[in-house]
Design an enzyme around this catalytic site. Structure first.
Site, mmCIF file in Angstrom:
data_model
loop_
_atom_site.group_PDB
_atom_site.id
_atom_site.type_symbol
_atom_site.label_atom_id
_atom_site.label_comp_id
_atom_site.label_asym_id
_atom_site.label_seq_id
_atom_site.Cartn_x
_atom_site.Cartn_y
_atom_site.Cartn_z
ATOM 1 N N GLY A 1 39.366 81.132 -3.461
ATOM 2 C CA GLY A 1 40.705 81.530 -3.025
ATOM 3 C C GLY A 1 40.779 83.028 -2.881
ATOM 4 O O GLY A 1 39.911 83.751 -3.371
ATOM 5 N N CYS B 1 33.485 80.255 -6.996
ATOM 6 C CA CYS B 1 34.001 81.546 -6.524
ATOM 7 C C CYS B 1 35.282 81.930 -7.282
ATOM 8 O O CYS B 1 35.214 82.193 -8.471
ATOM 9 C CB CYS B 1 34.201 81.514 -5.008
ATOM 10 S SG CYS B 1 34.467 83.158 -4.345
ATOM 11 N N TYR B 2 36.450 81.911 -6.620
ATOM 12 C CA TYR B 2 37.667 82.236 -7.380
ATOM 13 C C TYR B 2 37.827 81.264 -8.555
ATOM 14 O O TYR B 2 38.321 81.636 -9.618
ATOM 15 C CB TYR B 2 38.907 82.159 -6.478
ATOM 16 C CG TYR B 2 40.171 82.554 -7.219
ATOM 17 C CD1 TYR B 2 40.483 83.888 -7.431
ATOM 18 C CD2 TYR B 2 41.036 81.581 -7.752
ATOM 19 C CE1 TYR B 2 41.610 84.260 -8.143
ATOM 20 C CE2 TYR B 2 42.162 81.938 -8.466
ATOM 21 C CZ TYR B 2 42.449 83.281 -8.657
ATOM 22 O OH TYR B 2 43.570 83.642 -9.358
ATOM 23 N N HIS C 1 29.091 79.523 -2.904
ATOM 24 C CA HIS C 1 29.721 78.330 -2.308
ATOM 25 C C HIS C 1 28.670 77.259 -1.990
ATOM 26 O O HIS C 1 28.028 77.335 -0.929
ATOM 27 C CB HIS C 1 30.452 78.719 -1.020
ATOM 28 C CG HIS C 1 31.659 79.555 -1.268
ATOM 29 N ND1 HIS C 1 32.909 79.025 -1.482
ATOM 30 C CD2 HIS C 1 31.804 80.896 -1.372
ATOM 31 C CE1 HIS C 1 33.775 79.994 -1.679
ATOM 32 N NE2 HIS C 1 33.141 81.148 -1.633
ATOM 33 N N GLU D 1 29.209 74.362 -0.972
ATOM 34 C CA GLU D 1 29.701 73.506 0.112
ATOM 35 C C GLU D 1 29.351 74.040 1.500
ATOM 36 O O GLU D 1 29.470 73.335 2.501
ATOM 37 C CB GLU D 1 31.224 73.320 -0.014
ATOM 38 C CG GLU D 1 32.096 74.546 0.274
ATOM 39 C CD GLU D 1 32.212 75.522 -0.901
ATOM 40 O OE1 GLU D 1 31.406 75.436 -1.840
ATOM 41 O OE2 GLU D 1 33.100 76.388 -0.862
ATOM 42 N N ASP E 1 42.534 60.034 16.816
ATOM 43 C CA ASP E 1 43.312 59.593 15.651
ATOM 44 C C ASP E 1 44.207 58.402 15.970
ATOM 45 O O ASP E 1 44.197 57.396 15.265
ATOM 46 C CB ASP E 1 44.170 60.747 15.099
ATOM 47 C CG ASP E 1 43.346 62.009 14.901
ATOM 48 O OD1 ASP E 1 42.120 61.886 14.865
ATOM 49 O OD2 ASP E 1 43.946 63.086 14.798
ATOM 50 N N LYS F 1 38.627 63.932 9.625
ATOM 51 C CA LYS F 1 38.321 63.570 11.018
ATOM 52 C C LYS F 1 36.956 62.877 11.176
ATOM 53 O O LYS F 1 36.838 61.885 11.883
ATOM 54 C CB LYS F 1 38.329 64.850 11.855
ATOM 55 C CG LYS F 1 38.271 64.629 13.318
ATOM 56 C CD LYS F 1 39.657 64.629 13.856
ATOM 57 C CE LYS F 1 39.751 64.691 15.346
ATOM 58 N NZ LYS F 1 41.172 64.772 15.735
#
Ligand code: XMP
Length: 512
Positions: A56, A83-84, A170, A172, A228, A368
Site C-alpha cells: 500500500g 511490502c507495506y 512482491h 505476486e 461478462d 476476469k
C-alpha cells in the site's frame, strides 16, 4: 461459494492486491479481499486458513496510517505481510520503520538468510520485485531475519515459531523469481491448504444455486456481446433454460458487422435473445453533441429507456441478471473503504434503481480470467471470450466531435482494417485492446496529384492487466505502415494516420 480453505487478503491499497488474490486462486485456493479496516472479529469469523497483508502507498509510522489490529497477529492462523504489509506488521510488533534515503524500486537482488518453510526449495539468492520508500530499520524483538537486499536492508522477518511472516518484496509480480512457488509454500506448507478450488465444481454448484434462488421466476438480461454478460447468461441458461430472456440493444455505435456476429454467437449458444435495433433513437438523441460527458450521459439514458421498455414487454420479469465481476465489487467500494473509486462513466448501461427487479449476479466472486475459463467450460466461443474490451458508449467515444452516420461508418471501416492486420499478425490475443479513433480535425494531403483535405485516424493499442493502468503496445513498424496505407487507400475520408504512444497514466485508454 468456496473450497474448504479460504485465504483472506487484507487490502492496504496496493495496485497489486487483486493480483495477490488471483495468484492464490491460480494455486487452487479460494481467496477473498477485505479492506484493511474490516473489524478483526469479522476476519476471524470467516475462519481463514491464512491471511495475507497487501502492500500500500501509506507510511506505517505516520499518524492515521492504515494499520492491522494487533489481535489479528495473536490468532493461530498464519499471517504473511507483503511490502507495506511487512511494515505495518513491524510497526505494530514494536519494530522500527523509517523513511529510506532512496526507494528500492524494480528488480532487486536479495539473499535468503534463514531456513524457513516459505523458502523451501527456493535458491538462496534471487531477484525480486520491490516497490517501496520506507524500510524496516529494526526488526521487532524476538523475530528472525529471513532475507536481506544489498547493504543489509531487511527484506523479511518471521516469528521463531514461524506463523507470522513478513517480506518486503512482491511474490505476486511476475518479475519476482520463484514468486508463485513462494506463495505456494505459504499456502500449502504453512497454512496447510489443499489445492481444491476448482471452477468446474464451482459452475455446477452455481447452476444449482441459481435454480434454487429464482424458484421458477422470469429473468431478464441485457447482453452486450462482451465476455461478462455472455458468460453470465450462458451459466444462467444452463440453470433455468428459457426462463431467461436476453435483450441485445443495438445502439448504432457498434463496430463493423458486430450486431450480426454477436447475434449469431448467441444463437449458437441457444440463448433466447431479442434484438432491439434502437440505432436511430440513439443517433437522433446524439445529434449535434460533441461534449464527451454529454454523449455518455445521453447514451446511458437512452439505453435505460430502451431496455426498460423491452424488459416490460410480455409481462415483465422478476430478476435482472448482471455480469458483475469481483473487481467491479471491489472497485465500487461495496466491500468497504480503501478500494479505488470506480469510474462512474463505466456504469453506462447501469439500470435504474426503481426497476423493481431482484438482481442476480452469479459472477460476482470471480476475476476476469476465471470468467473466461468458465466460459470455455460452458462452450462459449473463443471469439467472444477473447474479444478486446469495448466501452458501453461504443464508437461514440472514439468518433471525436459530432457524430454522423457517415463519420461512424468511416471509423468502422478504419477500425476493421487495423484489427484485421493485428489478427493476421497473430497479435490480437497478446494485446489488451486495440482500436481506431477518428479525430475531429482535417489535414491537407495529396493523392494522385490532387490536394485532399480529409480526416485523421489515430491507432491505439495498449497492454494492460485490468485496464486501470496501461502501456502502449510497440507494434511492428511494418504492420503500422501496412495499416496506414490500407486505410488511406481504401477510405477516401481519411488522408492521415497517427499512432498514440501514451500510457495510462497520463492518458486514459479511450480518448473520451
Ligand atoms: P479508460 O478509457 O478509462 O478505460 O482508461 C479503461 C477501460 O474501460 C473501458 N471503458 C468502458 N467500459 N463502459 C464500459 O463498459 C464505459 O463507459 C467505458 N469507458 C471506458 C475502456 O475501453 C478500457 O478497457
Amino acid at each position: 461459494m468456496q473450497g474448504s480453505d479460504t485465504i483472506i487478503v487484507i487490502d492496504f491499497g496496493s495496485q497489486y492486491t487483486q493480483l495477490i488474490a488471483r495468484r492464490i486462486r491460480d494455486a487452487k485456493v479460494y481467496s477473498e479481499i477485505l479492506p484493511w479496516d474490516t473489524p478483526c472479529e469479522e476476519i476471524i469469523a470467516r475462519d481463514p486458513s491464512g491471511v495475507v497483508l497487501s502492500g500500500g502507498p501509506a507510511s506505517a509510522p505516520e499518524e492515521g496510517a492504515p494499520a492491522i489490529a494487533p489481535e489479528l497477529l495473536r490468532q493461530t492462523f498464519p499471517v504473511l505481510g507483503i511490502c507495506y504489509g511487512m511494515q505495518t506488521m513491524a510497526h505494530v510488533m514494536g519494530g522500527e520503520v523509517t523513511k529510506g534515503e532512496s526507494a528500492e524500486y524494480g528488480r532487486t537482488d536479495i539473499r535468503i538468510t534463514a531456513d524457513h518453510p516459505l523458502f523451501t526449495e527456493i535458491p538462496r539468492e534471487l531477484t525480486v520485485w520491490m516497490s517501496h520508500w520506507d524500510r524496516v530499520a529494526t526488526l521487532p524483538e524476538g523475530t528472525v531475519s529471513l532475507a536481506e537486499s544489498a547493504g543489509g536492508v531487511p527484506a523479511g522477518f518471521a516469528t521463531p515459531e514461524g506463523h507470522l511472516i513478513a517480506i518486503q518484496f512482491h511474490p505476486e509480480v511476475v518479475h519476482t523469481q520463484y514468486g508463485q512457488e513462494i506463495l505456494r509454500n505459504f499456502l500449502y506448507g504453512i497454512c496447510g491448504c489443499e489445492p481444491s478450488w476448482d471452477l468446474g465444481a464451482w459452475s455446477e454448484e452455481k447452476i444449482a444455486e441459481i435454480r434454487k434462488q429464482t424458484r421458477g421466476e422470469k429473468i431478464v438480461c441485457g447482453l452486450s456481446g462482451g465476455v461478462d454478460s455472455t458468460v453470465a447468461a450462458t451459466l444462467t441458461h444452463h440453470a433455468v433454460g428459457d426462463r431467461l430472456e436476453c435483450i441485445f440493444v443495438d445502439n448504432g455505435l457498434l463496430r463493423l458487422n458486430e450486431a450480426r456476429e454477436v447475434m449469431q454467437a448467441f444463437e449458437a449458444l441457444d440463448l433466447r435473445v431479442r434484438h432491439v435495433d434502437a440505432s436511430e433513437r440513439f443517433l437522433t438523441a446524439l445529434k449535434g453533441v460533441s461534449d464527451p460527458e454529454r454523449k455518455r450521459r445521453i447514451i446511458g439514458e437512452v439505453f435505460i429507456r430502451v431496455f426498460e421498455e423491452a424488459a416490460e414487454r410480455d409481462g415483465g420479469a422478476d430478476w435482472l441478471l448482471q455480469g458483475t465481476l469481483y473487481p467491479d465489487i471491489i472497485e465500487s467500494g461495496k466491500r468497504g473503504k480503501g478500494a479505488a473509486t470506480i469510474k462512474t462513466h463505466h456504469n453506462v448501461g447501469g439500470l435504474p434503481e426503481d426497476m423493481d427487479l431482484q438482481v442476480l449476479e452469479p459472477l460476482r466472486d470471480l476475476f476476469k480470467d476465471e470468467v473466461r475459463r468458465i466460459g470455455r467450460l460452458l462452450g462459449v466461443p473463443g471469439g467472444i471470450l477473447e474479444r478486446h474490451p469495448f466501452p458501453g458508449p461504443g464508437l461514440a467515444v472514439r468518433c471525436l466531435g459530432e457524430l454522423s452516420p457517415e463519420r461512424l461508418e468511416t471509423l468502422r471501416r478504419a477500425d476493421a482494417v487495423f484489427i484485421d492486420a493485428i489478427r493476421k499478425a497473430g497479435l490480437y490475443n497478446e494485446i489488451w485492446q486495440a482500436f481506431v479513433v477518428l479525430l475531429p480535425v482535417r489535414t491537407v494531403g495529396v493523392m494522385g496529384d490532387i490536394r485532399t483535405y480529409a480526416e485523421v485516424a489515430a491507432l491505439r493499442a495498449v497492454e494492460a492487466q485490468d485496464g486501470m493502468t496501461a502501456d502502449w503496445t510497440r507494434l511492428p513498424a511494418d504492420l503500422l505502415d501496412g495499416v496506414a496505407r490500407r486505410i488511406c487507400n481504401e477510405i477516401p475520408e481519411i488522408n492521415r494516420v497517427v499512432v498514440d504512444v501514451t500510457g495510462k497514466p497520463p492518458a486514459t485508454i479511450e480518448w473520451e
